[in-house]
Motif scaffolding. Structure first.
Motif, mmCIF file in Angstrom:
data_model
loop_
_atom_site.group_PDB
_atom_site.id
_atom_site.type_symbol
_atom_site.label_atom_id
_atom_site.label_comp_id
_atom_site.label_asym_id
_atom_site.label_seq_id
_atom_site.Cartn_x
_atom_site.Cartn_y
_atom_site.Cartn_z
ATOM 1 N N PRO A 295 60.440 47.045 41.958
ATOM 2 C CA PRO A 295 59.124 46.455 42.269
ATOM 3 C C PRO A 295 58.018 47.048 41.416
ATOM 4 C CG PRO A 295 60.331 46.922 44.274
ATOM 5 C CD PRO A 295 61.128 47.533 43.163
ATOM 6 N N GLY A 296 57.103 46.212 40.965
ATOM 7 C CA GLY A 296 55.996 46.678 40.144
ATOM 8 C C GLY A 296 55.170 45.513 39.647
ATOM 9 N N SER A 297 54.273 45.800 38.703
ATOM 10 C CA SER A 297 53.408 44.786 38.105
ATOM 11 C C SER A 297 53.352 45.035 36.610
ATOM 12 C CB SER A 297 51.999 44.850 38.691
ATOM 13 O OG SER A 297 52.041 44.688 40.090
ATOM 14 N N TRP A 341 46.935 39.871 39.474
ATOM 15 C CA TRP A 341 47.558 40.027 40.776
ATOM 16 C C TRP A 341 47.818 38.687 41.468
ATOM 17 C CZ3 TRP A 341 49.492 44.688 41.836
ATOM 18 C CH2 TRP A 341 48.979 45.774 41.102
ATOM 19 N N LEU A 342 48.198 37.700 40.680
ATOM 20 C CA LEU A 342 48.647 36.449 41.263
ATOM 21 C C LEU A 342 50.144 36.527 41.534
ATOM 22 C CD1 LEU A 342 46.791 33.801 39.076
ATOM 23 C CD2 LEU A 342 46.110 34.740 41.276
ATOM 24 N N SER A 343 50.574 35.811 42.547
ATOM 25 C CA SER A 343 51.992 35.792 42.876
ATOM 26 C C SER A 343 52.791 35.267 41.697
ATOM 27 C CB SER A 343 52.231 34.907 44.102
ATOM 28 O OG SER A 343 53.604 34.800 44.380
ATOM 29 N N PHE A 344 53.880 35.951 41.393
ATOM 30 C CA PHE A 344 54.683 35.587 40.229
ATOM 31 C C PHE A 344 55.758 34.575 40.595
ATOM 32 C CE2 PHE A 344 58.474 36.924 37.563
ATOM 33 C CZ PHE A 344 58.148 36.079 36.516
ATOM 34 N N GLU A 345 56.637 34.945 41.512
ATOM 35 C CA GLU A 345 57.702 34.054 41.957
ATOM 36 C C GLU A 345 57.744 34.035 43.478
ATOM 37 O OE1 GLU A 345 61.364 33.786 38.939
ATOM 38 O OE2 GLU A 345 61.196 35.748 39.868
ATOM 39 N N LEU A 411 63.390 39.818 38.166
ATOM 40 C CA LEU A 411 61.956 40.109 38.242
ATOM 41 C C LEU A 411 61.374 39.632 39.569
ATOM 42 C CD1 LEU A 411 60.868 39.016 34.644
ATOM 43 C CD2 LEU A 411 61.862 41.181 35.389
ATOM 44 N N SER A 412 62.232 39.296 40.511
ATOM 45 C CA SER A 412 61.789 38.688 41.767
ATOM 46 C C SER A 412 60.978 39.634 42.629
ATOM 47 C CB SER A 412 62.998 38.195 42.559
ATOM 48 O OG SER A 412 63.868 39.274 42.890
ATOM 49 N N GLN A 413 61.061 40.933 42.374
ATOM 50 C CA GLN A 413 60.362 41.896 43.215
ATOM 51 C C GLN A 413 59.007 42.297 42.657
ATOM 52 O OE1 GLN A 413 63.657 44.655 45.047
ATOM 53 N NE2 GLN A 413 64.072 44.322 42.890
ATOM 54 N N LEU A 414 58.594 41.637 41.578
ATOM 55 C CA LEU A 414 57.288 41.943 41.015
ATOM 56 C C LEU A 414 56.193 41.626 42.024
ATOM 57 C CD1 LEU A 414 57.415 40.654 37.340
ATOM 58 C CD2 LEU A 414 57.308 42.998 38.117
ATOM 59 N N TRP A 415 55.247 42.535 42.141
ATOM 60 C CA TRP A 415 54.077 42.260 42.978
ATOM 61 C C TRP A 415 53.236 41.164 42.325
ATOM 62 C CZ3 TRP A 415 53.168 48.147 42.687
ATOM 63 C CH2 TRP A 415 54.089 48.796 43.519
ATOM 64 N N ALA A 416 53.044 41.283 41.020
ATOM 65 C CA ALA A 416 52.219 40.306 40.316
ATOM 66 C C ALA A 416 52.344 40.539 38.817
ATOM 67 C CB ALA A 416 50.754 40.433 40.731
ATOM 68 N N LEU A 417 51.931 39.546 38.059
ATOM 69 C CA LEU A 417 51.825 39.657 36.614
ATOM 70 C C LEU A 417 50.357 39.536 36.215
ATOM 71 C CD1 LEU A 417 54.719 37.515 35.083
ATOM 72 C CD2 LEU A 417 54.571 39.987 35.267
ATOM 73 N N GLN A 418 49.996 40.229 35.131
ATOM 74 C CA GLN A 418 48.670 40.051 34.554
ATOM 75 C C GLN A 418 48.791 38.931 33.522
ATOM 76 O OE1 GLN A 418 45.860 41.816 35.377
ATOM 77 N NE2 GLN A 418 44.608 40.558 34.024
ATOM 78 N N GLU A 419 48.270 37.765 33.867
ATOM 79 C CA GLU A 419 48.372 36.619 32.986
ATOM 80 C C GLU A 419 46.994 36.024 32.737
ATOM 81 O OE1 GLU A 419 52.076 34.071 33.691
ATOM 82 O OE2 GLU A 419 51.640 34.827 35.709
ATOM 83 N N ASN A 420 46.893 35.239 31.667
ATOM 84 C CA ASN A 420 45.653 34.552 31.345
ATOM 85 C C ASN A 420 45.816 33.076 31.697
ATOM 86 O OD1 ASN A 420 44.793 36.987 30.402
ATOM 87 N ND2 ASN A 420 44.883 36.471 28.245
ATOM 88 N N LEU A 421 45.705 32.785 32.995
ATOM 89 C CA LEU A 421 45.931 31.435 33.497
ATOM 90 C C LEU A 421 44.643 30.729 33.903
ATOM 91 C CD1 LEU A 421 49.020 32.122 35.804
ATOM 92 C CD2 LEU A 421 49.021 31.322 33.437
#
Length: 451
Positions: A295-297, A341-345, A411-421
């Motif tokens: 788990p992580g980001s 910190w948006l939900s990834f999956e 990567l299902s346990q990711l808290w979030a990804l830093q993305e430019n969405l």
């Protein structure tokens, strides 16, 4: 001390620090989560420009280089967290989630009661103090053409280059969603200098044109307009947390499994002996080691820089020697803006056919069976022998049925990804009225209507 097992004390970021006790139902006895921030910065800038006037033209060109050095202490927790799950609900799934049948308060249980009974787990997240260096390079040309006594045209072009930041000892990683991992699924951990060049891919095409003009209609009226493109800073600051640099592989932590490697709905061990937590040592930059998938980001490797387009048209008129009015339109449009910190999956990432079938089973069971949470043999673990040291739920011999169905299961346990969405649009009518009174008194009124 503090009742924390010695194995946990040995990996705390600040040895001897007061732990956080989070009973859930009651107020925390101590809570230092995200509350341990210190920062040291040194910025160095070299800039220069050259201006030349030739006839009706004014030429200006220049460049800038910045080296931004920063040390960030932003521990997620100062020592360790005692997290109490709710182990007193009447109905639970195998991995401890509250079952849908828990409708009344007595059925739902009391989280704090679990803590008083000794259930819970001491949690230590990976915490480092990154020493970052970010470089910026910029070149520009800004030219003004006085075409006539009434018309002036502004022509400009800027180029920016913002490579990903580097760390003195390289304890950072990101995620490459376009590459397979060593375990046969999509989504790989990218370690700069090992299986990747940098934390994310650099952009070399950030050209930013600027165009403007001003025309004098008569002695009291001027029309102005302009258009420009700007690329936003992308490699400075600490973003929202050190956690986004995916430090998981470079410091020790706990893998919290309160229901054990083979969940059966019954907690294993007590927090006093830390039976539910497995100490995970620092791994290093090894993308083939399963323990780095925990788990992580993180950032992703292929993310475009944020861009904003701006334009405006203004009409300015002097009504009298003391009255001035301007009316204009202003617009902006942004794309690839930072979103953190948006939900990834989640379950909505699954194939529609799978969701439809599971929904039918859930309805048929009158809400008593959630197929997505049913435990199935973990396809990422060997059929026999010791389990692979994946982090979180992936470390068990069984996992919820939805995980292998995800686009990036490891990567299902990711808290979030830093993305430019993100994106933005702004349009506005702006009106300005000025009046100069006697004896130095001045009035300036503005009105904006925007959407």
């Amino acid at each position: 001390g503090w009742g924390v097992p010695g194995s946990v004390q040995g990996i705390m970021p600040d040895y001897g620090g007061t732990p956080d006790v989070l009973p859930g139902t009651w107020e925390p006895l101590n809570n230092s989560t995200n509350n341990n921030k210190r920062e040291w910065q040194t910025n160095q800038t070299v800039a220069g420009s050259l201006t030349k006037i030739h006839g009706k033209w004014t030429f200006k060109a220049g460049g800038e280089y910045r080296d931004m050095l920063a040390i960030w202490q932003d521990y997620y927790e100062l020592s360790s967290d005692l997290v109490a799950g709710n182990y007193t609900s009447e109905f639970t799934t195998a991995n401890g989630s509250s079952a849908p049948q828990n409708l009344t308060a007595p059925q739902q249980g009391i989280t704090a009661a679990s803590l008083l009974a000794g259930a819970g787990v001491w949690d230590v997240q990976r915490n480092l103090k990154p020493i970052l260096s970010a470089h910026y390079y910029g070149l520009y040309s800004q030219n003004d053409w006085h075409a006539s006594s009434k018309l002036t045209v502004n022509l400009g072009l800027r180029w920016d280059f913002q490579p990903a930041p580097t760390e003195r000892h390289n304890p950072m990683a990101s995620f490459n969603l376009n590459a397979p991992n060593a375990f046969g699924s999509q989504g790989s951990i990218n370690f700069p200098g090992v299986n990747g060049k940098s934390l994310w891919n650099s952009e070399y095409h950030d050209f930013q044109p600027r165009l403007g003009a001003a025309y004098q209609l008569n002695s009291n009226t001027v029309v102005r307009g302009g258009f420009g493109i700007t690329y936003l800073p992308s490699n400075t600051g600490n973003y929202s947390s050190n956690l986004l640099y995916y430090e998981n592989a470079f410091s020790a932590s706990t893998n919290d499994l309160p229901y054990g490697l083979t969940p059966m709905g019954v907690p294993v061990g007590q927090f006093t002996d830390n039976g539910p937590a497995i100490i995970v040592p620092a791994i290093g930059a090894n993308p083939s080691n399963p323990a780095v998938y925990s788990p992580g980001s993180a950032f992703i490797t292929n993310e475009p820089n944020g861009r904003v387009m701006q334009w405006n048209v203004m009409v300015e008129k002097r009504l009298s020697p003391t009255w001035f009015v301007s009316v204009g339109y202003v617009g902006t449009s942004g794309s690839h803006l930072q979103t953190g910190w948006l939900s990834f999956e989640n379950l909505q990432s699954l194939p529609a056919s799978t969701l439809s079938a599971w929904r039918s089973q859930y309805v048929a069971s009158n809400g008593t069976l959630d197929p997505s949470q049913q435990q199935i043999p973990n396809p990422y673990q060997p059929a026999s022998g010791p389990p692979l040291a994946f982090g979180g739920a992936l470390g068990g011999s069984t996992i919820p049925a939805y995980i292998p169905q995800l686009p990036y299961p490891l990567l299902s346990q990711l808290w979030a990804l830093q993305e430019n969405l993100g994106s933005s649009n702004y349009n506005a009518l702006q009106i300005r009225l000025m009046h100069q009174f006697s004896h130095g008194l001045f009035m300036n009124a503005h009105y904006t209507w925007s959407k």
